[in-house]
Design a protein around this motif. Sequence first.
Motif, PDB file in Angstrom:
ATOM      1  N   GLU A 177     -11.474  13.542  -3.789  1.00 52.07           N
ATOM      2  CA  GLU A 177     -12.154  14.210  -5.414  1.00 52.07           C
ATOM      3  C   GLU A 177     -11.141  13.399  -6.850  1.00 52.07           C
ATOM      4  N   PHE A 178     -10.448  12.333  -6.068  1.00 54.10           N
ATOM      5  CA  PHE A 178      -9.611  12.349  -7.398  1.00 54.10           C
ATOM      6  C   PHE A 178     -10.085  10.928  -7.984  1.00 54.10           C
ATOM      7  N   ARG A 179      -9.621  10.820  -9.315  1.00 51.16           N
ATOM      8  CA  ARG A 179     -10.543   9.907 -10.097  1.00 51.16           C
ATOM      9  C   ARG A 179      -9.199   9.167 -11.172  1.00 51.16           C
ATOM     10  N   PRO A 180      -8.684   8.356 -10.692  1.00 54.43           N
ATOM     11  CA  PRO A 180      -8.269   7.894 -11.708  1.00 54.43           C
ATOM     12  C   PRO A 180      -8.216   7.950 -13.015  1.00 54.43           C
ATOM     13  N   ALA A 181      -7.405   7.750 -14.186  1.00 56.90           N
ATOM     14  CA  ALA A 181      -7.967   7.470 -15.491  1.00 56.90           C
ATOM     15  C   ALA A 181      -8.856   6.299 -15.124  1.00 56.90           C
ATOM     16  N   HIS A 182      -9.610   6.100 -16.547  1.00 60.58           N
ATOM     17  CA  HIS A 182     -10.793   5.086 -16.962  1.00 60.58           C
ATOM     18  C   HIS A 182     -10.084   3.818 -17.303  1.00 60.58           C
ATOM     19  N   ASP A 183      -8.943   4.009 -17.904  1.00 61.74           N
ATOM     20  CA  ASP A 183      -8.649   2.840 -18.808  1.00 61.74           C
ATOM     21  C   ASP A 183      -7.048   2.221 -17.858  1.00 61.74           C
ATOM     22  N   SER A 184      -7.033   2.339 -16.786  1.00 59.13           N
ATOM     23  CA  SER A 184      -6.136   1.835 -14.988  1.00 59.13           C
ATOM     24  C   SER A 184      -7.128   2.044 -14.334  1.00 59.13           C
ATOM     25  N   GLN A 185      -8.115   2.584 -13.980  1.00 58.21           N
ATOM     26  CA  GLN A 185      -9.146   2.582 -12.894  1.00 58.21           C
ATOM     27  C   GLN A 185      -9.701   1.495 -12.188  1.00 58.21           C
ATOM     28  N   LYS A 186      -9.381   0.201 -13.402  1.00 54.00           N
ATOM     29  CA  LYS A 186      -9.828  -1.205 -12.373  1.00 54.00           C
ATOM     30  C   LYS A 186      -8.174  -1.891 -12.325  1.00 54.00           C
ATOM     31  N   ARG A 187      -7.790  -1.523 -12.910  1.00 55.42           N
ATOM     32  CA  ARG A 187      -6.392  -2.099 -12.074  1.00 55.42           C
ATOM     33  C   ARG A 187      -5.419  -1.685 -11.075  1.00 55.42           C
ATOM     34  N   LEU A 188      -6.527  -0.517 -10.156  1.00 55.50           N
ATOM     35  CA  LEU A 188      -5.694   0.117  -9.231  1.00 55.50           C
ATOM     36  C   LEU A 188      -6.760  -0.383  -8.682  1.00 55.50           C
ATOM     37  N   GLU A 189      -7.808  -0.593  -9.041  1.00 62.13           N
ATOM     38  CA  GLU A 189      -9.137  -1.223  -7.261  1.00 62.13           C
ATOM     39  C   GLU A 189      -8.570  -2.788  -7.817  1.00 62.13           C
ATOM     40  N   ASN A 190      -7.781  -3.319  -8.238  1.00 61.74           N
ATOM     41  CA  ASN A 190      -7.527  -4.947  -8.477  1.00 61.74           C
ATOM     42  C   ASN A 190      -6.085  -4.640  -7.447  1.00 61.74           C
ATOM     43  N   VAL A 191      -5.269  -3.258  -7.280  1.00 61.50           N
ATOM     44  CA  VAL A 191      -4.174  -3.069  -6.384  1.00 61.50           C
ATOM     45  C   VAL A 191      -4.831  -2.959  -4.809  1.00 61.50           C
ATOM     46  N   ILE A 192      -5.711  -2.443  -4.846  1.00 60.20           N
ATOM     47  CA  ILE A 192      -5.805  -2.654  -3.112  1.00 60.20           C
ATOM     48  C   ILE A 192      -6.573  -3.789  -2.737  1.00 60.20           C
ATOM     49  N   GLN A 193      -7.126  -4.104  -4.150  1.00 64.67           N
ATOM     50  CA  GLN A 193      -8.251  -5.629  -3.045  1.00 64.67           C
ATOM     51  C   GLN A 193      -6.464  -6.601  -2.679  1.00 64.67           C
ATOM     52  N   TYR A 194      -5.367  -6.659  -3.933  1.00 66.17           N
ATOM     53  CA  TYR A 194      -4.642  -7.291  -3.522  1.00 66.17           C
ATOM     54  C   TYR A 194      -3.587  -6.884  -2.061  1.00 66.17           C
ATOM     55  N   ILE A 195      -3.511  -5.391  -1.913  1.00 57.72           N
ATOM     56  CA  ILE A 195      -2.539  -5.379  -1.122  1.00 57.72           C
ATOM     57  C   ILE A 195      -3.411  -6.327   0.384  1.00 57.72           C
ATOM     58  N   GLU A 206       7.727  -2.163  -6.939  1.00 57.56           N
ATOM     59  CA  GLU A 206       7.944  -2.441  -8.316  1.00 57.56           C
ATOM     60  C   GLU A 206       7.486  -3.918  -8.743  1.00 57.56           C
ATOM     61  N   THR A 207       6.527  -4.610  -8.035  1.00 59.46           N
ATOM     62  CA  THR A 207       5.807  -6.200  -7.826  1.00 59.46           C
ATOM     63  C   THR A 207       4.632  -6.300  -8.538  1.00 59.46           C
ATOM     64  N   LEU A 208       4.153  -5.028  -7.818  1.00 59.01           N
ATOM     65  CA  LEU A 208       2.887  -4.331  -7.983  1.00 59.01           C
ATOM     66  C   LEU A 208       3.052  -3.950  -8.704  1.00 59.01           C
ATOM     67  N   SER A 209       3.925  -2.916  -9.800  1.00 53.84           N
ATOM     68  CA  SER A 209       3.708  -2.620 -11.184  1.00 53.84           C
ATOM     69  C   SER A 209       3.593  -3.681 -12.122  1.00 53.84           C
ATOM     70  N   LYS A 210       4.408  -4.494 -11.769  1.00 50.74           N
ATOM     71  CA  LYS A 210       4.947  -5.835 -12.684  1.00 50.74           C
ATOM     72  C   LYS A 210       3.409  -6.272 -13.054  1.00 50.74           C
ATOM     73  N   LYS A 211       2.609  -6.811 -12.201  1.00 57.81           N
ATOM     74  CA  LYS A 211       1.740  -7.504 -11.567  1.00 57.81           C
ATOM     75  C   LYS A 211       0.904  -6.952 -12.843  1.00 57.81           C
ATOM     76  N   PHE A 212       0.493  -6.096 -12.286  1.00 56.77           N
ATOM     77  CA  PHE A 212      -0.714  -5.236 -12.260  1.00 56.77           C
ATOM     78  C   PHE A 212      -0.702  -3.832 -13.753  1.00 56.77           C
ATOM     79  N   ASN A 213       0.660  -3.994 -14.775  1.00 53.38           N
ATOM     80  CA  ASN A 213       0.797  -3.154 -15.060  1.00 53.38           C
ATOM     81  C   ASN A 213       0.802  -1.838 -15.167  1.00 53.38           C
TER      82      ASN A 213
END
Length: 301
Positions: A177-195, A206-213
Amino acid sequence: MGMFPEYHDTITVANVKRGQLPFYILEITIDFLINMHHHDYVELLYVVEGSGIEIINGKKHTLQPGTASFLLPHHIHEIQGNPASPLRVYCCMFDISVLFGSRFDFELVGRLLRSGVDLPSFVDFKNEQIEQMNSIFSSIVREYTGSNFGKFTFIRVKLLEALLQFARELQPAAQDEFRPAHDSQKRLENVIQYIHTHYAEKLTLETLSKKFNLSPPYISQGLKKLCGEGFVDYMHKIRIGSALSLLSSTDMPVADVAVEVGFDSYRSFTRVFRKLRGMTPSQYRETYINTDDIASHFTQG
């Protein structure tokens, strides 16, 4: 047995133009061996006719009418066609970004991202399901070769329908049932794709945090909610999954396998491998390496 799996440059083959859906589909006949390979695109393969064997990340299963296989980027697989009963298959190839079109797809995507990790990579559809899947893929092919208005929207809708049917047939996964906040959802999706496309590189929160804010706790919590694992455990599962395929399908030295899948040291690789598989990499290779003759799979029974 070859030393290294082949890399197939699916992005070049797709030849996707700017603004087009990063997707293509082939209807092909296979009566030969397709050597062990991997690629950047996600693959959804569906069998219409014939028989054969597929090995995904070192695990073997039969291909028959109604079998569907799902592979994430760089999952390693091999297809052993049967000349006496050639396979006719639909092969959909698409960029992983296609999965992340809506925040309402998180339940589906979360299950698909576990395929080949802690869920199976294939399902066998039966009876009415086969008719439904045949219809879905036939309609995708017709649309792909045509020039109708909304062509790529139609293709993505039908592709998601096929993927949803696939995901529903996998063994039950915990409801998410997890739904990330709308303003950061796309960046989390990008993190998963990147991984999934850079797991062999030196990745840290830490490196992912800096890369995707995004904050490290947010990334870790998002992965745990969506994929069932925190960052470290998720990385370990992806890397060990890739290692299993290399160990069972190649004669690459174990130390080289450790480096190939992203571990800094052989000791770390062995420790994590033993934790997840209950044995050392060498023991796994000795126990599970496939030495069966291909022809024997078509004469059993």
